[in-house]
Scaffold this active site. Structure first.
Site, mmCIF file in Angstrom:
data_model
loop_
_atom_site.group_PDB
_atom_site.id
_atom_site.type_symbol
_atom_site.label_atom_id
_atom_site.label_comp_id
_atom_site.label_asym_id
_atom_site.label_seq_id
_atom_site.Cartn_x
_atom_site.Cartn_y
_atom_site.Cartn_z
ATOM 1 N N ASP A 12 -2.385 -12.246 5.454
ATOM 2 C CA ASP A 12 -3.433 -12.924 6.222
ATOM 3 C C ASP A 12 -4.777 -12.762 5.513
ATOM 4 O OD1 ASP A 12 -4.709 -14.183 8.456
ATOM 5 O OD2 ASP A 12 -5.342 -12.196 9.134
ATOM 6 N N ASP A 15 -5.474 -3.189 -2.316
ATOM 7 C CA ASP A 15 -6.906 -3.152 -2.624
ATOM 8 C C ASP A 15 -7.175 -3.644 -4.047
ATOM 9 O OD1 ASP A 15 -5.534 -0.886 -3.455
ATOM 10 O OD2 ASP A 15 -7.117 0.540 -2.963
ATOM 11 N N LYS A 68 0.889 -1.179 0.000
ATOM 12 C CA LYS A 68 0.000 0.000 0.000
ATOM 13 C C LYS A 68 0.919 1.217 0.000
ATOM 14 C CE LYS A 68 -4.113 1.897 0.241
ATOM 15 N NZ LYS A 68 -5.106 1.792 -0.846
HETATM 16 C C1 IPM Z 1 -3.718 -17.439 10.086
HETATM 17 C C2 IPM Z 1 -4.605 -17.078 11.254
HETATM 18 C C3 IPM Z 1 -3.742 -16.472 12.351
HETATM 19 C C4 IPM Z 1 -3.103 -15.231 11.793
HETATM 20 C C5 IPM Z 1 -4.487 -16.184 13.668
HETATM 21 C C6 IPM Z 1 -5.148 -17.419 14.223
HETATM 22 C C7 IPM Z 1 -3.589 -15.533 14.685
HETATM 23 O O1 IPM Z 1 -5.617 -16.233 10.835
HETATM 24 O O2 IPM Z 1 -2.788 -18.257 10.259
HETATM 25 O O3 IPM Z 1 -3.934 -16.904 9.003
HETATM 26 O O4 IPM Z 1 -3.731 -14.167 11.758
HETATM 27 O O5 IPM Z 1 -1.950 -15.301 11.386
HETATM 28 MG MG MG Z 2 -5.682 -15.891 8.743
#
Ligand code: IPM
Ligand code: MG
Length: 357
Positions: free
Chosen positions: A247, A223, A191
């Site tokens: 994530d 995005d 970003k």
């Molecule tokens: C993932 C999960 C984890 C993260 C959580 C459970 C802390 O969402 O492995 O993607 O955010 O890394």
């Molecule tokens: Mg995750």
């Protein structure tokens, strides 16, 4: 070969899916004459209940001493009070940090047999083969200060997004190496139009790109990337991005395949250190203990473990081929079944994969 594998079943459906992956690994050991020794450790809510902490020192020691670690999932309603002093997810973050696994590889592959499981049109998802490389031990997840305080009588909270140049360089380098062995295309996601950390990310990525003239490298804003993943997912080869963006984008990308229950992951650190393997789905408390969870993401994570931590490429390919065969033959757990299609349970799916090996 001899190898030591630490199993961390964790919470919710974790124990059920890890049990199936263990049986697959045992079948591989039998067939190919390997000797795998398994140790089990506590993590997450299970560890909080037993010891008061989400990652006991003992568990971390079992992990760093092993050749590889296979984790189920952490978390659950019981431990989700936002005011709780210890949270299951802290165990996972401490484990990633303690093992130094800075690169999280999340392959998103649409198997032909499952092209109709996706909410996207089959012609759009057919042939999708994306490798998401998510930076895993930096950024917002680990930056300090982090926390809540009252300033002038008002509740205030802060998270810190900090990246060091070397944290960016090592994960981007790894992504370029992967792209080189695949279709020679790397998409770096940031970003940079808003965030300083993203501008550094882009700068360092361009420096690394000079060492990989054979790989085509593009920058995309996060995005826009979220949009392109839906309207032209087959165009991506390797995507590299920071922790939080990775994530979010990897959960989005999982829907291209139609089931979070299908996607494995590998988290890798410096060469020679043990890798951490886990399905990308969570602990799914709503279906825990019912014997209906899809064990394939964990079984495919075990295949990544065989390949990346134990160097057993043939064995890994055998597991992946067995999974593809079972799906081609029509076996479906509830999460990937179409309405009216017969469903198999967790253990039955494990049995079918072992039989197909
Ligand atoms: C993932 C999960 C984890 C993260 C959580 C459970 C802390 O969402 O492995 O993607 O955010 O890394
Ligand atoms: Mg995750």
């Amino acid at each position: 070969m001899k190898a030591t594998i630490t199993l961390l079943p964790g919470d919710g459906i974790g124990p059920e899916v890890v049990a199936e992956a263990r049986r697959v690994l045992e079948a591989i050991a039998d067939t190919y004459n390997h000797e795998f020794t398994f140790h089990e450790g506590l993590i997450g809510g299970a560890a909080i209940d037993a010891t008061g902490t989400a990652l006991p020192d003992e568990t971390l020691a079992l992990c760093t001493a092993a050749d590889a670690v296979l984790l189920g999932a952490v978390g659950g309603i019981k431990w989700s009070d936002p005011k709780a002093a210890v949270r299951p997810e802290q165990g996972l973050l401490k484990l990633r940090e303690g093992m130094g696994v800075y690169a999280n590889l999340r392959p998103v592959v649409v198997l032909d047999a499952l092209a109709d499981a996706s909410p996207l049109r089959p012609e759009r998802v057919r042939g999708v083969d994306v490798m998401i490389v998510r930076e895993l031990t930096g950024g917002l997840y680990f930056g300090t200060p982090q926390g809540q305080e009252t300033i002038d009588g008002e509740r205030t909270a802060v998270d810190t997004l900090r990246y060091h140049e070397r944290e960016i360089r090592r994960v981007v380098q790894l992504a370029f190496e992967l792209a080189r062995g695949r279709r020679q295309k790397l998409t770096s996601v940031d970003k940079a139009n808003v965030l300083a950390s993203s501008r550094l990310w882009r700068e360092v990525t361009h420096e690394v790109a000079v060492e990989y003239p054979d790989v085509v490298c593009e920058d995309i804003l996060v995005d826009a990337c979220a949009m392109y993943l839906i309207n032209r997912p087959a165009d991506f080869d390797v995507i590299v991005t920071e922790n939080m963006f990775g994530d979010i984008l990897s959960d989005e990308a999982s829907m291209i395949t139609g089931s979070l229950g299908m996607l494995p992951s590998a988290s890798l650190g410096e060469p020679g250190t043990p890798g951490l393997y886990e399905p990308i789905h969570g602990s799914a408390p709503d279906i825990a203990g019912k014997g209906i969870a899809n064990p394939l993401a964990t079984i495919l994570s075990a295949a990544m473990l065989l390949r990346s931590s134990l160097g057993l490429a043939e064995e890994a390919a055998a597991v992946e081929a067995a999974v593809a065969r079972v799906l081609a033959d029509g076996a479906r757990t509830a999460d990937i079944a179409r309405p009216g299609q017969p469903r198999v349970g967790t253990v039955e799916m494990g049995d079918l994969v072992i039989a197909a090996l």
